[in-house]
Scaffold this motif. Structure first.
Motif, PDB file in Angstrom:
ATOM      1  N   LEU A   1       0.823  -1.207   0.000  1.00 51.67           N
ATOM      2  CA  LEU A   1       0.000   0.000   0.000  1.00 51.67           C
ATOM      3  C   LEU A   1       0.861   1.262   0.000  1.00 51.67           C
ATOM      4  O   LEU A   1       0.551   2.245  -0.677  1.00 51.67           O
ATOM      5  CB  LEU A   1      -0.933  -0.001   1.220  1.00 51.67           C
ATOM      6  N   SER A   2       1.949   1.221   0.759  1.00 47.73           N
ATOM      7  CA  SER A   2       2.862   2.365   0.808  1.00 47.73           C
ATOM      8  C   SER A   2       3.519   2.573  -0.554  1.00 47.73           C
ATOM      9  O   SER A   2       3.691   3.713  -1.015  1.00 47.73           O
ATOM     10  CB  SER A   2       3.930   2.155   1.880  1.00 47.73           C
ATOM     11  N   GLY A   3       3.869   1.465  -1.191  1.00 50.37           N
ATOM     12  CA  GLY A   3       4.483   1.544  -2.510  1.00 50.37           C
ATOM     13  C   GLY A   3       3.564   2.197  -3.531  1.00 50.37           C
ATOM     14  O   GLY A   3       4.003   2.982  -4.378  1.00 50.37           O
ATOM     15  N   ASP A   4       2.266   1.916  -3.425  1.00 52.04           N
ATOM     16  CA  ASP A   4       1.290   2.510  -4.351  1.00 52.04           C
ATOM     17  C   ASP A   4       1.243   4.029  -4.194  1.00 52.04           C
ATOM     18  O   ASP A   4       1.284   4.768  -5.181  1.00 52.04           O
ATOM     19  CB  ASP A   4      -0.101   1.922  -4.109  1.00 52.04           C
ATOM     20  N   ILE A   5       1.148   4.490  -2.949  1.00 46.16           N
ATOM     21  CA  ILE A   5       1.038   5.935  -2.709  1.00 46.16           C
ATOM     22  C   ILE A   5       2.361   6.643  -2.979  1.00 46.16           C
ATOM     23  O   ILE A   5       2.403   7.827  -3.317  1.00 46.16           O
ATOM     24  CB  ILE A   5       0.552   6.212  -1.260  1.00 46.16           C
ATOM     25  N   ASP A   6       3.472   5.888  -2.863  1.00 48.77           N
ATOM     26  CA  ASP A   6       4.796   6.476  -3.064  1.00 48.77           C
ATOM     27  C   ASP A   6       5.044   6.835  -4.531  1.00 48.77           C
ATOM     28  O   ASP A   6       6.007   7.546  -4.858  1.00 48.77           O
ATOM     29  CB  ASP A   6       5.876   5.498  -2.573  1.00 48.77           C
ATOM     30  N   GLN A   7       4.179   6.342  -5.419  1.00 55.46           N
ATOM     31  CA  GLN A   7       4.314   6.675  -6.837  1.00 55.46           C
ATOM     32  C   GLN A   7       4.000   8.148  -7.092  1.00 55.46           C
ATOM     33  O   GLN A   7       4.463   8.740  -8.072  1.00 55.46           O
ATOM     34  CB  GLN A   7       3.369   5.803  -7.688  1.00 55.46           C
ATOM     35  N   LEU A   8       3.203   8.743  -6.198  1.00 58.39           N
ATOM     36  CA  LEU A   8       2.857  10.153  -6.344  1.00 58.39           C
ATOM     37  C   LEU A   8       4.021  11.031  -5.899  1.00 58.39           C
ATOM     38  O   LEU A   8       4.860  10.616  -5.099  1.00 58.39           O
ATOM     39  CB  LEU A   8       1.613  10.479  -5.510  1.00 58.39           C
ATOM     40  N   LEU A   9       4.068  12.253  -6.362  1.00 55.11           N
ATOM     41  CA  LEU A   9       5.122  13.194  -6.017  1.00 55.11           C
ATOM     42  C   LEU A   9       4.692  14.048  -4.830  1.00 55.11           C
ATOM     43  O   LEU A   9       3.481  14.216  -4.566  1.00 55.11           O
ATOM     44  CB  LEU A   9       5.435  14.101  -7.211  1.00 55.11           C
ATOM     45  N   GLU A  10       5.676  14.616  -4.127  1.00 58.81           N
ATOM     46  CA  GLU A  10       5.358  15.506  -3.015  1.00 58.81           C
ATOM     47  C   GLU A  10       4.474  16.659  -3.474  1.00 58.81           C
ATOM     48  O   GLU A  10       3.563  17.092  -2.771  1.00 58.81           O
ATOM     49  CB  GLU A  10       6.648  16.068  -2.402  1.00 58.81           C
ATOM     50  N   GLU A  11       4.744  17.164  -4.688  1.00 59.25           N
ATOM     51  CA  GLU A  11       3.992  18.299  -5.227  1.00 59.25           C
ATOM     52  C   GLU A  11       2.499  17.973  -5.376  1.00 59.25           C
ATOM     53  O   GLU A  11       1.656  18.870  -5.364  1.00 59.25           O
ATOM     54  CB  GLU A  11       4.558  18.715  -6.590  1.00 59.25           C
ATOM     55  N   ASP A  12       2.182  16.685  -5.538  1.00 58.03           N
ATOM     56  CA  ASP A  12       0.781  16.289  -5.690  1.00 58.03           C
ATOM     57  C   ASP A  12      -0.038  16.579  -4.429  1.00 58.03           C
ATOM     58  O   ASP A  12      -1.268  16.705  -4.494  1.00 58.03           O
ATOM     59  CB  ASP A  12       0.682  14.792  -6.023  1.00 58.03           C
ATOM     60  N   PHE A  13       0.638  16.655  -3.292  1.00 55.92           N
ATOM     61  CA  PHE A  13      -0.068  16.850  -2.025  1.00 55.92           C
ATOM     62  C   PHE A  13      -0.088  18.307  -1.574  1.00 55.92           C
ATOM     63  O   PHE A  13      -0.896  18.689  -0.730  1.00 55.92           O
ATOM     64  CB  PHE A  13       0.581  15.993  -0.933  1.00 55.92           C
ATOM     65  N   LYS A  14       0.812  19.124  -2.124  1.00 59.40           N
ATOM     66  CA  LYS A  14       0.963  20.507  -1.653  1.00 59.40           C
ATOM     67  C   LYS A  14      -0.302  21.353  -1.767  1.00 59.40           C
ATOM     68  O   LYS A  14      -0.570  22.194  -0.893  1.00 59.40           O
ATOM     69  CB  LYS A  14       2.125  21.191  -2.377  1.00 59.40           C
ATOM     70  N   PRO A  15      -1.130  21.185  -2.827  1.00 60.96           N
ATOM     71  CA  PRO A  15      -2.355  22.004  -2.911  1.00 60.96           C
ATOM     72  C   PRO A  15      -3.288  21.833  -1.715  1.00 60.96           C
ATOM     73  O   PRO A  15      -4.120  22.705  -1.447  1.00 60.96           O
ATOM     74  CB  PRO A  15      -3.019  21.502  -4.207  1.00 60.96           C
ATOM     75  N   GLU A  16      -3.168  20.701  -1.001  1.00 61.27           N
ATOM     76  CA  GLU A  16      -4.061  20.427   0.131  1.00 61.27           C
ATOM     77  C   GLU A  16      -3.536  20.997   1.451  1.00 61.27           C
ATOM     78  O   GLU A  16      -4.279  21.044   2.425  1.00 61.27           O
ATOM     79  CB  GLU A  16      -4.255  18.912   0.292  1.00 61.27           C
ATOM     80  N   TRP A  17      -2.281  21.420   1.478  1.00 64.31           N
ATOM     81  CA  TRP A  17      -1.681  21.844   2.746  1.00 64.31           C
ATOM     82  C   TRP A  17      -2.427  23.014   3.384  1.00 64.31           C
ATOM     83  O   TRP A  17      -2.825  22.956   4.548  1.00 64.31           O
ATOM     84  CB  TRP A  17      -0.203  22.218   2.536  1.00 64.31           C
ATOM     85  N   GLU A  18      -2.586  24.089   2.618  1.00 60.21           N
ATOM     86  CA  GLU A  18      -3.226  25.278   3.188  1.00 60.21           C
ATOM     87  C   GLU A  18      -4.691  25.004   3.530  1.00 60.21           C
ATOM     88  O   GLU A  18      -5.189  25.438   4.573  1.00 60.21           O
ATOM     89  CB  GLU A  18      -3.132  26.454   2.206  1.00 60.21           C
ATOM     90  N   LYS A  19      -5.378  24.264   2.657  1.00 54.60           N
ATOM     91  CA  LYS A  19      -6.780  23.914   2.934  1.00 54.60           C
ATOM     92  C   LYS A  19      -6.903  23.180   4.262  1.00 54.60           C
ATOM     93  O   LYS A  19      -7.822  23.424   5.050  1.00 54.60           O
ATOM     94  CB  LYS A  19      -7.338  23.018   1.814  1.00 54.60           C
ATOM     95  N   HIS A  20      -5.973  22.252   4.488  1.00 58.42           N
ATOM     96  CA  HIS A  20      -6.025  21.447   5.709  1.00 58.42           C
ATOM     97  C   HIS A  20      -5.778  22.308   6.954  1.00 58.42           C
ATOM     98  O   HIS A  20      -6.446  22.139   7.977  1.00 58.42           O
ATOM     99  CB  HIS A  20      -4.991  20.325   5.636  1.00 58.42           C
ATOM    100  N   ILE A  21      -4.831  23.211   6.873  1.00 57.64           N
ATOM    101  CA  ILE A  21      -4.550  24.100   8.010  1.00 57.64           C
ATOM    102  C   ILE A  21      -5.794  24.913   8.365  1.00 57.64           C
ATOM    103  O   ILE A  21      -6.188  25.000   9.538  1.00 57.64           O
ATOM    104  CB  ILE A  21      -3.363  25.039   7.692  1.00 57.64           C
TER     105      ILE A  21
END
Length: 568
Positions: free
Chosen positions: A415-435
């Motif tokens: 499962l970790s290997g599957d999610i690791d295919q994504l890049l860090e940049e793929d998650f950045k748009p959610e950072w500010e929303k989450h805060i």
């Protein structure tokens, strides 16, 4: 997965299971995330499954934070009762992110109960009442303590309904920071892969330990062996005993449970020549939880406190073992209970269970009596390399892993290997929303105000030092209040703080009269029931209960001052 990717996923607000082998940096990654949240004013609860693990994280136990305590199940009446506790409901409703460390030692029933409580108190059908939950740990470590023999599927947290509901994203850390790519790391991976061969066992049994350095700490599976060894070795030393007693603060009932969970002792007895182990990390001095040494002297520190043990480490450096504080804090970081002691314990022997979380340079391990899967893995993974190992005995159980934990770990890696295919940049748009969704802020002006307020609070702490100098000079309450332009009650509060921070300062002249002290002590004892709602952030009973009990005839300032002299 590298730590940076895991951190990016955590910042995006995903429910996460942060795992990986011992020494992969799980705690470091969690601390990075916690710092990030606090810097953005996001309310986070930092908890762990055991008291020892909680102190490593400067948090509290999940049992205490959630209110489940030692219960095995929750009835509707239990839930209704918990919802009446203002302290508990305020914490749970005001927290947006929950971290539970050492998840392997939390029973599946307990995780389900936590889920129940959060849903009920937050009035939400969402998993964990809509909080972001972060589980951290490694199921190859020690399992939950259970009085009865239970099959693994009945106790592992990942088998709970709550885990399935939360559906955590698996972040399996693969970098190794404790062991380098050496023989020990290879064997540990074989144990995790359930594929230990005879050549690996033979390699473990070969004696490599350098006899010219400090004798290795002996790791045993039973407490009786450890206590006997340490007492015997200390008694054999001819030097005089030096005794160090812990300083404890906070509510007695909370302290009782907290003290039992600590690896540090209330009464530490050492001698010159005693083999000791440090119990707290001190990165500035290059000391880790588990660093070994020999007591060579007792000396005062530069400010003339002490004397404290002077310890010679394996690299020949000599360091002074100064007192450290262990505490359980509320959501604002204020200690509810604290325990101050010299951070050492005798280290001729220690149990495998208590070694969890340590890094040992050298260990003599007896695994002949290992009685559950995971004990051998925990013991061996404390070391950095095989050169630090002396193995006395080993049975098959010691190098086995729980079959269910093994199967689950294989799936976690996939499962970790599957999610690791994504890049860090793929998650950045959610950072500010989450805060923002978590009650925090990214507004620089607001954050600047927050930092200014925090700095002002720190500056306010310094005002106690001004009062302390006047107290040390023997000035009266009236003189101090007049000189400082402050209220009489404010100075009384300062004296209470001074009694905590500088216990050596003489405050006897400010003590209220004996008759009044007895009345306050009696009122305190009457209301000291252990109900968390009755206590302030410092672990003391709220003064309003004393005020009302004494018919509102004794002012709050005097009550606070009296607290400086009460044994509470």
């Amino acid at each position: 997965m590298f730590q940076e990717k895991a951190l990016a996923i955590l910042k995006a607000g995903k429910n996460v299971f942060l795992t990986g082998s011992a020494g992969a940096g799980k705690t470091y990654t969690l601390n990075q995330f916690i710092t990030y949240l606090k810097d953005h004013k996001v309310p986070v609860a930092v908890t762990a499954s055991t008291g020892i693990a909680a102190t490593h994280m400067n948090g509290t136990t999940i049992h205490s934070w959630s209110g489940i305590g030692i219960k095995n199940q929750l009835t509707h009446e239990n839930l209704k009762s918990l919802a009446t506790k203002q302290y508990l409901t305020k914490n749970i409703r005001g927290t947006h992110i929950l971290i539970i460390d050492e998840i392997s030692m939390l029973h599946r029933n307990q995780l389900d109960m936590i889920n129940q409580v959060l849903k009920y108190i937050r009035n939400s059908a969402k998993p964990f009442g809509g909080m972001q939950v972060v589980f951290a740990g490694d199921f190859f470590q020690l399992p939950p303590v259970s009085r009865e023999q239970e099959p693994s599927r009945d106790k592992f947290a990942f088998m709970s309904k709550a885990w399935v509901e939360a559906a955590p994203t698996v972040c399996y850390l693969t970098e190794q920071f404790r062991q380098t790519r050496n023989e020990l790391n290879t064997i540990l991976n074989q144990i995790r892969g359930n594929e230990v061969d005879e050549s690996a066992v033979q390699l473990l049994q070969e004696t490599r330990y350098n006899e010219h350095t400090i004798e290795p700490t002996k790791l045993y599976s039973h407490n009786a062996d450890v206590d006997s060894m340490n007492e015997q070795e200390l008694k054999a030393l001819e030097a005089e005993e030096e005794i160090f007693f812990a300083t404890k603060k906070g509510n007695e009932k909370m302290l009782a449970g907290f003290t039992k969970s600590l690896i540090v002792q209330e009464k530490l007895v050492v001698k010159k020549g005693a083999k000791v182990m440090f119990l707290k990390n001190d990165h500035e001095r290059g000391i880790m939880n588990g660093t070994l040494g020999i007591v060579v002297d007792f000396k005062k520190d530069p400010e003339e406190e002490g004397p404290f043990p002077l310890v010679q480490l394996m690299d020949k450096r000599k360091v002074l073992a100064m007192p450290e504080v262990w505490s359980i804090n509320n959501e604002k970081g204020t200690p509810l209970v604290s325990f101050e002691q010299v951070p050492l314990r005798l280290a001729w022997a220690i149990t495998v269970h208590k070694s969890q979380g340590m890094t040992l340079e050298a260990a003599e391990v007896d695994l002949a009596k290992a009685f559950e899967p995971g004990q051998g893995y925990v013991a061996l993974s404390r070391l950095k390399e095989l050169e630090g190992l002396r193995l006395l005995g080993i049975n098959r159980m010691a190098i086995e892993v729980d079959p269910l934990a093994y199967k689950a770990d294989q799936r976690f890696q996939e499962l970790s290997g599957d999610i690791d295919q994504l890049l860090e940049e793929d998650f950045k748009p959610e950072w500010e929303k989450h805060i923002l969704a978590s009650g925090g802020t990214t507004d620089e002006k607001e954050l600047k105000k927050y930092r200014t307020k925090r700095e002002a609070k720190e500056k306010k702490q310094n005002t106690f030092e001004v009062t302390k100098e006047m107290v040390a000079a023997g000035k009266t309450l009236k003189e101090i209040a007049d000189d400082r332009g402050m209220a009489h009650s404010t100075i009384q509060g300062h004296i209470l703080k001074i009694s905590e921070k500088w216990p050596d300062v003489n405050i006897d002249i400010y003590r209220p009269e004996d008759v009044l002290m007895k009345r306050i002590a009696k009122a305190y004892k009457k209301h000291d029931t252990g109900d968390e709602d009755k206590y302030s952030g410092d672990g003391r009973l709220k003064s309003v209960y004393i005020f009302n009990e004494l018919d509102k005839k004794v002012d709050y300032g005097t009550i606070k001052l009296a607290y400086a002299y009460l044994d509470i």
